[in-house]
Scaffold this motif. Structure first.
Motif, PDB file in Angstrom:
ATOM      1  N   LEU A 215    -110.069  14.024 -20.252  1.00  0.00           N
ATOM      2  CA  LEU A 215    -108.979  14.369 -19.340  1.00  0.00           C
ATOM      3  C   LEU A 215    -109.119  15.816 -18.857  1.00  0.00           C
ATOM      4  O   LEU A 215    -108.222  16.382 -18.253  1.00  0.00           O
ATOM      5  CB  LEU A 215    -107.617  14.157 -20.014  1.00  0.00           C
ATOM      6  CG  LEU A 215    -107.294  12.730 -20.501  1.00  0.00           C
ATOM      7  CD1 LEU A 215    -105.820  12.627 -20.920  1.00  0.00           C
ATOM      8  CD2 LEU A 215    -107.588  11.664 -19.440  1.00  0.00           C
ATOM      9  N   SER A 216    -110.299  16.401 -19.127  1.00  0.00           N
ATOM     10  CA  SER A 216    -110.510  17.823 -18.788  1.00  0.00           C
ATOM     11  C   SER A 216    -110.831  18.063 -17.318  1.00  0.00           C
ATOM     12  O   SER A 216    -110.695  19.184 -16.847  1.00  0.00           O
ATOM     13  CB  SER A 216    -111.659  18.407 -19.609  1.00  0.00           C
ATOM     14  OG  SER A 216    -111.323  18.479 -20.967  1.00  0.00           O
ATOM     15  N   LYS A 217    -111.321  17.070 -16.619  1.00  0.00           N
ATOM     16  CA  LYS A 217    -111.793  17.311 -15.264  1.00  0.00           C
ATOM     17  C   LYS A 217    -110.769  16.777 -14.259  1.00  0.00           C
ATOM     18  O   LYS A 217    -109.837  17.470 -13.924  1.00  0.00           O
ATOM     19  CB  LYS A 217    -113.183  16.701 -15.071  1.00  0.00           C
ATOM     20  CG  LYS A 217    -114.202  17.178 -16.124  1.00  0.00           C
ATOM     21  CD  LYS A 217    -114.620  18.625 -15.935  1.00  0.00           C
ATOM     22  CE  LYS A 217    -115.067  19.340 -17.197  1.00  0.00           C
ATOM     23  NZ  LYS A 217    -116.285  18.855 -17.811  1.00  0.00           N
ATOM     24  N   ALA A 218    -110.889  15.549 -13.826  1.00  0.00           N
ATOM     25  CA  ALA A 218    -109.977  15.034 -12.801  1.00  0.00           C
ATOM     26  C   ALA A 218    -108.513  15.081 -13.262  1.00  0.00           C
ATOM     27  O   ALA A 218    -107.608  15.327 -12.460  1.00  0.00           O
ATOM     28  CB  ALA A 218    -110.364  13.607 -12.434  1.00  0.00           C
ATOM     29  N   ALA A 224    -105.747  21.208 -22.874  1.00  0.00           N
ATOM     30  CA  ALA A 224    -105.155  20.390 -23.943  1.00  0.00           C
ATOM     31  C   ALA A 224    -106.226  19.776 -24.835  1.00  0.00           C
ATOM     32  O   ALA A 224    -105.926  19.308 -25.936  1.00  0.00           O
ATOM     33  CB  ALA A 224    -104.271  19.286 -23.345  1.00  0.00           C
ATOM     34  N   ARG A 225    -107.473  19.768 -24.408  1.00  0.00           N
ATOM     35  CA  ARG A 225    -108.602  19.244 -25.181  1.00  0.00           C
ATOM     36  C   ARG A 225    -108.414  17.758 -25.516  1.00  0.00           C
ATOM     37  O   ARG A 225    -108.139  17.382 -26.657  1.00  0.00           O
ATOM     38  CB  ARG A 225    -108.826  20.031 -26.485  1.00  0.00           C
ATOM     39  CG  ARG A 225    -108.817  21.537 -26.381  1.00  0.00           C
ATOM     40  CD  ARG A 225    -109.875  22.079 -25.415  1.00  0.00           C
ATOM     41  NE  ARG A 225    -111.219  21.687 -25.782  1.00  0.00           N
ATOM     42  CZ  ARG A 225    -112.025  20.970 -24.981  1.00  0.00           C
ATOM     43  NH1 ARG A 225    -111.639  20.598 -23.775  1.00  0.00           N
ATOM     44  NH2 ARG A 225    -113.225  20.652 -25.370  1.00  0.00           N
ATOM     45  N   ILE A 226    -108.553  16.907 -24.531  1.00  0.00           N
ATOM     46  CA  ILE A 226    -108.457  15.467 -24.771  1.00  0.00           C
ATOM     47  C   ILE A 226    -109.746  14.790 -24.318  1.00  0.00           C
ATOM     48  O   ILE A 226    -110.016  14.658 -23.119  1.00  0.00           O
ATOM     49  CB  ILE A 226    -107.248  14.835 -24.024  1.00  0.00           C
ATOM     50  CG1 ILE A 226    -105.920  15.465 -24.469  1.00  0.00           C
ATOM     51  CG2 ILE A 226    -107.237  13.318 -24.246  1.00  0.00           C
ATOM     52  CD1 ILE A 226    -105.404  15.056 -25.827  1.00  0.00           C
TER      53      ILE A 226
HETATM   54  C1  LIG Z   1    -116.879  19.125 -18.894  1.00  0.00           C
HETATM   55  C2  LIG Z   1    -117.714  18.119 -19.587  1.00  0.00           C
HETATM   56  C3  LIG Z   1    -117.214  17.429 -20.681  1.00  0.00           C
HETATM   57  C4  LIG Z   1    -115.809  17.658 -21.125  1.00  0.00           C
HETATM   58  O1  LIG Z   1    -115.727  18.094 -22.375  1.00  0.00           O
HETATM   59  P1  LIG Z   1    -114.277  18.216 -23.027  1.00  0.00           P
HETATM   60  O2  LIG Z   1    -114.656  18.672 -24.390  1.00  0.00           O
HETATM   61  O3  LIG Z   1    -113.658  16.858 -23.003  1.00  0.00           O
HETATM   62  O4  LIG Z   1    -113.498  19.213 -22.245  1.00  0.00           O
HETATM   63  C5  LIG Z   1    -117.989  16.456 -21.274  1.00  0.00           C
HETATM   64  N1  LIG Z   1    -119.207  16.171 -20.796  1.00  0.00           N
HETATM   65  C6  LIG Z   1    -119.694  16.799 -19.723  1.00  0.00           C
HETATM   66  C7  LIG Z   1    -121.005  16.414 -19.192  1.00  0.00           C
HETATM   67  C8  LIG Z   1    -118.975  17.803 -19.105  1.00  0.00           C
HETATM   68  O5  LIG Z   1    -119.495  18.452 -18.055  1.00  0.00           O
END
Ligand SMILES: *Cc1c(COP(=O)(O)O)cnc(C)c1O
Length: 356
Positions: A215-218, A224-226
């Motif tokens: 859930l970190s990107k879109a 929140a680190r999910i």
């Molecule tokens: C940003 C990213 C993640 C996300 O990692 P989180 O720990 O969930 O924030 C995972 N894999 C790739 C390739 C990414 O670029």
């Protein structure tokens, strides 16, 4: 998802796990030993004093409410999901569950840096297979390397970071089928890709396939680190056994549920980013110092320029930070630029148009 069918009847996936993990007696928390309703909870040495947000209480170790929401909104089957403290925790745990120093982890190169770092931390050898000159997965090279080295885990990132290139599901399926270890498909940027075919559809037929979402990107809650693990139930239970008991905070679980309830907002952000990415790529192709625009399916663009170090410094001078990837194999001269807000993109393009 079905168990022990096809070739998996021969190679039970639990046999791919480290023996000490298979035999692990997990930590049993207060919340593991009693679930359900009661008036008075005096079992976890928490403080009685708290607000109505429940922050004085430990969080749900298996994030059930959040996983039900993931099933409802993203159609990820409840029994086949687990939530990590970011996908980064899941990557680390998969390595710890499956690999010992006599095994190996295989990655494409260039790709997301975390796979190698977590393998290094666990002292697991990393075999890297360079991408082709077109920055597409070298399928034949990967298949050869898998036959040769028999890695326990193969990481494939699609859309790949930092290229933004999507690999066809057919190619991924072929590799995952011949790989007798686990194939992890990291789909962190899936939401941004158009007409994306997810590897989620492979899990039912091949329990050695694991998919990572975040859930970190879109979804916009990197803070929140999910991270989301989607896998066969046996891998889910190994993860739940091996992870820290309260790996995802109550605040983060609540925030994730909240974010998932507003799908419309996220879809608007995604379509805005897609349009802005296309506009940027078109504009960038016209700059005299740009040699190549790598067509991306993620929320970033990768451009190859005459002098990446010089451009990177120039942008810093303008108060704009981008990622210099020029030292990565196959990426000399490459800069990775996240697609930002309308205003941020405008400032970026203005700075680039003045660059000499
Ligand atoms: C940003 C990213 C993640 C996300 O990692 P989180 O720990 O969930 O924030 C995972 N894999 C790739 C390739 C990414 O670029």
């Amino acid at each position: 998802m079905p168990r022990l069918q096809g070739r998996d009847a021969v190679t039970d996936i639990t046999m791919l796990m480290n023996e000490h993990i298979r035999n692990l007696v997990p930590y049993s928390s207060a919340r593991d030993e009693f679930q359900g309703d009661a008036d008075i909870f005096l079992d976890a040495n928490e403080s009685w004093r708290g607000g109505n947000d429940g922050i004085n209480r430990y969080p749900d170790p298996v994030a059930s409410r959040l996983r039900r929401k993931l099933e409802e909104v993203l159609s990820l089957p409840f029994a086949c999901t687990a939530v990590g403290n970011g996908s980064d925790e899941i990557i680390d745990m998969l390595i710890r569950i499956f690999c010992s120093p006599s095994d190996s982890v295989m990655i494409e190169r260039p790709t997301y840096g975390a796979y190698k770092v977590f393998a290094d931390i666990s002292n697991i050898p990393v075999v890297d297979v360079p991408l082709g000159q077109d920055l597409y997965l070298d399928k034949a090279g990967m298949i050869r390397a898998i036959r040769d080295r028999k890695p326990k885990l193969v990481f494939i990132c699609s859309p790949n970071n930092p290229t933004g290139i999507v690999y066809s599901l057919k190619d991924i399926a072929e590799i995952a089928e011949m790989n007798e270890g686990i194939t992890v498909i990291d789909e962190a940027y899936a939401d941004f890709a158009e007409g994306f075919e997810s590897a989620l559809s492979l899990i039912a037929g091949n329990p050695r396939v694991v998919v990572l979402r975040t859930l970190s990107k879109a979804w916009g809650i990197a803070g929140a680190r999910i991270g989301i693990l989607v896998a066969d139930e046996r891998i889910i239970s190994a993860f739940v056994k091996a992870k820290a008991p309260y790996n995802v905070s109550r605040l983060s679980q609540d925030m994730a549920i909240h974010a998932l309830e507003d799908r419309k907002a996220v879809e608007d952000v995604i379509s805005g980013i897609r349009a802005a990415r296309k506009a940027f790529e078109k504009e960038a192709a016209g700059y005299p110092f740009v040699r190549e625009v790598i067509p991306s399916q993620a929320n970033f663009s990768l451009i190859r320029v005459d002098d990446a170090d010089r451009l990177w410094k120039y942008l810093i001078g303008k108060g704009i930070v981008v990622r210099n990837r020029t030292k990565e194999p196959l990426l000399s001269g490459c800069i990775r630029i996240t697609i930002g807000s309308e205003e941020e993109n405008r400032a970026l393009m203005e700075a680039l148009s003045e660059y000499r």
